[in-house]
Motif scaffolding. Structure first.
Motif, short mmCIF file in Angstrom:
data_model
loop_
_atom_site.label_atom_id
_atom_site.label_comp_id
_atom_site.label_asym_id
_atom_site.label_seq_id
_atom_site.Cartn_x
_atom_site.Cartn_y
_atom_site.Cartn_z
N ASN A 61 0.81 -1.21 0.00
CA ASN A 61 0.00 0.00 0.00
C ASN A 61 0.85 1.27 0.00
N ARG A 62 2.15 1.13 -0.14
CA ARG A 62 3.06 2.27 -0.11
C ARG A 62 3.79 2.41 -1.44
N ALA A 63 4.09 3.64 -1.83
CA ALA A 63 4.92 3.92 -3.00
C ALA A 63 6.15 4.68 -2.52
N LEU A 64 7.26 4.46 -3.17
CA LEU A 64 8.47 5.21 -2.89
C LEU A 64 8.79 6.08 -4.09
N ALA A 65 9.11 7.34 -3.84
CA ALA A 65 9.58 8.24 -4.88
C ALA A 65 11.01 8.65 -4.54
N GLN A 66 11.80 8.88 -5.58
CA GLN A 66 13.20 9.25 -5.40
C GLN A 66 13.48 10.44 -6.32
N ILE A 67 13.85 11.56 -5.74
CA ILE A 67 14.06 12.79 -6.49
C ILE A 67 15.47 13.28 -6.24
N PRO A 94 21.92 9.48 6.61
CA PRO A 94 23.37 9.57 6.37
C PRO A 94 23.67 9.76 4.90
N ALA A 95 24.79 10.41 4.63
CA ALA A 95 25.19 10.65 3.25
C ALA A 95 25.29 9.34 2.48
N GLY A 96 24.77 9.36 1.25
CA GLY A 96 24.86 8.19 0.40
C GLY A 96 23.85 7.10 0.67
N THR A 97 22.86 7.35 1.52
CA THR A 97 21.85 6.33 1.81
C THR A 97 21.14 5.92 0.53
N ASP A 98 21.06 4.59 0.28
CA ASP A 98 20.40 4.13 -0.94
C ASP A 98 18.90 3.96 -0.72
N SER A 99 18.21 3.58 -1.79
CA SER A 99 16.75 3.54 -1.73
C SER A 99 16.23 2.47 -0.77
N HIS A 100 16.93 1.34 -0.68
CA HIS A 100 16.47 0.29 0.23
C HIS A 100 16.58 0.74 1.68
N ARG A 159 5.66 11.00 3.75
CA ARG A 159 6.77 11.33 4.65
C ARG A 159 8.00 11.45 3.79
N ALA A 160 8.83 12.46 4.06
CA ALA A 160 10.01 12.72 3.25
C ALA A 160 11.28 12.49 4.05
N ALA A 161 12.35 12.17 3.34
CA ALA A 161 13.68 12.04 3.92
C ALA A 161 14.69 12.60 2.93
N VAL A 162 15.82 13.09 3.45
CA VAL A 162 16.86 13.67 2.60
C VAL A 162 18.21 13.05 2.96
N ALA A 163 18.94 12.62 1.93
CA ALA A 163 20.28 12.07 2.10
C ALA A 163 21.26 12.95 1.33
N PRO A 164 22.10 13.72 2.00
CA PRO A 164 23.05 14.58 1.29
C PRO A 164 24.25 13.79 0.77
N ASP A 165 24.96 14.37 -0.17
CA ASP A 165 26.23 13.80 -0.63
C ASP A 165 27.09 14.92 -1.19
N ASP A 166 28.20 14.58 -1.78
CA ASP A 166 29.17 15.60 -2.21
C ASP A 166 28.67 16.46 -3.36
N THR A 167 27.70 15.98 -4.13
CA THR A 167 27.25 16.74 -5.30
C THR A 167 25.81 17.24 -5.18
N GLY A 168 25.18 17.04 -4.04
CA GLY A 168 23.80 17.49 -3.88
C GLY A 168 23.09 16.67 -2.83
N ALA A 169 21.90 16.20 -3.15
CA ALA A 169 21.11 15.42 -2.20
C ALA A 169 20.07 14.60 -2.95
N THR A 170 19.63 13.54 -2.31
CA THR A 170 18.51 12.75 -2.83
C THR A 170 17.35 12.87 -1.85
N VAL A 171 16.18 13.21 -2.38
CA VAL A 171 14.95 13.29 -1.59
C VAL A 171 14.18 12.00 -1.80
#
Length: 432
Positions: free
Chosen positions: A32-38, A91-97, A118-130
């Motif tokens: 019943n859940r969807a994951l989006a990655q931006i 943490p930086a570099g957190t993958d989708s799983h 619900r949103a989460a943000v993982a930063p890295d050296d070139t930006g971030a993944t939402v």
């Protein structure tokens, strides 16, 4: 926004009722859940990003809708805009799983109060993944692209010190079927699916197979493979020669792969199709219907054309919601998923990159996070011209451990179908 602001009440759509019922049967399951990655490339201002997330939720009524039962009917209550919880910082570099596990570990999504993402943000050296965990009742595959575009618009405003207010995208009343039209569609499906059989269990698996509830609650095992640009071009060439969409070529290859691995014939494959009207191209919501496609004879010549014909027959009846299709077509109760046990999704829409000041924002393709079938395959056209394929099986599925074999068989069958096209007369391309 004041708590006593007006609340608009609408009846829920048939597709929303399906997910609401699923949540009552198996609360908080991944199906019943969807994951989006931006992806956001560039020097991200995290305060502006949080404000932009709230602005997108304020714009899209689907993301602030509560679902409740009133007078025996499920209705949706469009709530006033409100602040959303700040995004989790991963943490930086957190993958989708890992992001999925973090977002769903303490699942705060609640249909009754309209807490739908619900949103989460993982930063890295070139930006971030939402990362977004969204209840499927409010989100389909295309919604991710719309969310990314609106996030860029709001972020651009917030990063320059402006109030990131976007115009509200109101929800229209759900369409309804007249009784005569519903009866006609039910007859169409009952006739078309009469005599269709279940997909046999793969290999030496035996027994009744898992129930739909068990599949929905199980975690997924998956295997992936990327097919080169030459394969994508070969699929398009075969589609032109057969007078059909690349969708039909891919579906035919999957049908043949399933038949090869199970010995099955005359089974159905479920496939999601867009249920958006022309005016809903910028609307977030679950605007997709899953249709069973009955596999025709899968050997011999003209197989792609036959699958294309079967797909068109299903699309003709697409106005009837999936749960009503199942009720119309399934007369024998069973433990396994009714009507179809395999699911195929093809994502081939444009994946745009949006500029927001010094930041570039784009949506990234992600596979499902929950089990919607005993075996499911998602094929995504990537901007690089490749086809990314992900096969998934819930851990309770008889297909668990066989996803890689399905991918190999699918690749092989694509090769055979496209090689067949190469031997056909060039004049065939214009003979449709």
């Amino acid at each position: 926004m004041s708590d006593d602001a007006p609340v608009r009440v609408q009846r829920a759509s048939a597709l929303e009722r399906q997910f609401w019922v699923g949540e009552q049967i198996a609360p908080a399951t991944r199906a019943n859940r969807a994951l989006a990655q931006i992806r956001a490339d560039g020097p991200v201002a995290y305060g502006a990003l949080g404000a932009a997330l709230s602005a997108v939720a304020a714009r899209h009524e689907a993301l602030r809708t509560a679902f409740v039962v009133e007078r025996g009917e499920l209705v949706r209550k469009v709530l006033p805009p409100r602040d959303v919880p700040p995004p989790l910082h991963l943490p930086a570099g957190t993958d989708s799983h890992a992001a999925t596990a973090a977002l769903l570990a303490d699942d705060s999504l609640d249909l009754g109060t309209g807490r739908l993402f619900r949103a989460a943000v993982a930063p890295d050296d070139t930006g971030a993944t939402v990362y977004l965990a969204v209840h499927h009742i409010a989100f389909d595959g295309m919604s991710q692209e719309i969310f990314a575009a609106d996030l860029a618009r709001a972020y651009d405003l917030a990063a320059t010190g402006e109030d990131p207010v976007l115009p509200v995208r109101e929800r229209a009343e759900p369409a309804t079927l007249a009784p005569a039209q519903r009866a006609e569609l039910a007859t169409h499906w009952r006739t078309m699916l009469d005599g269709a059989v279940d997909l046999p269990l793969p290999g030496s698996a035996d027994g009744p197979g898992p129930s739909q509830r068990e599949l929905a609650q199980a975690e997924l095992a998956e295997d992936g493979r990327t097919l080169p640009t030459s394969t994508r071009q070969a699929v398009r060439t075969r589609a032109r020669l057969s007078g059909c969409s690349p969708y039909a070529v891919l579906l035919a290859a999957l049908g043949r792969a399933l038949a090869e691995l199970t010995g099955g014939a005359d089974f159905c494959v479920g496939t999601p199709v867009a249920a958006r009207t022309p005016g809903q191209s910028d609307e977030i919501g679950y605007l997709t219907n899953t249709l069973p496609v009955r596999m025709p004879e899968l050997s011999g010549p003209q197989v792609v054309e036959r699958v294309w014909g079967a797909l068109r027959e299903s699309v003709i009846g697409s106005a009837l919601p999936c749960d009503e299709i199942i009720r119309a077509a399934r007369t024998t109760p069973g433990r396994r998923m009714p009507v179809y046990q395999a699911l195929f999704a093809f994502e081939n829409w444009e994946r745009a990159e949006h500029t927001a000041g010094q930041v570039r924002i784009r949506a990234l393709p992600v596979p499902p996070v929950g089990g919607h079938a005993e075996i499911q395959l998602q094929v995504t056209e990537l901007p690089a011209g490749t086809l990314h394929c992900v096969a998934q099986a819930p851990l309770s599925s008889p297909w668990q451990g066989r996803s890689a074999a399905l991918l190999r068989a699918f690749d092989d069958q694509l090769g055979l179908l496209c090689a067949d096209a190469a031997t056909r007369s060039p004049g065939r391309e214009n003979a449709v």
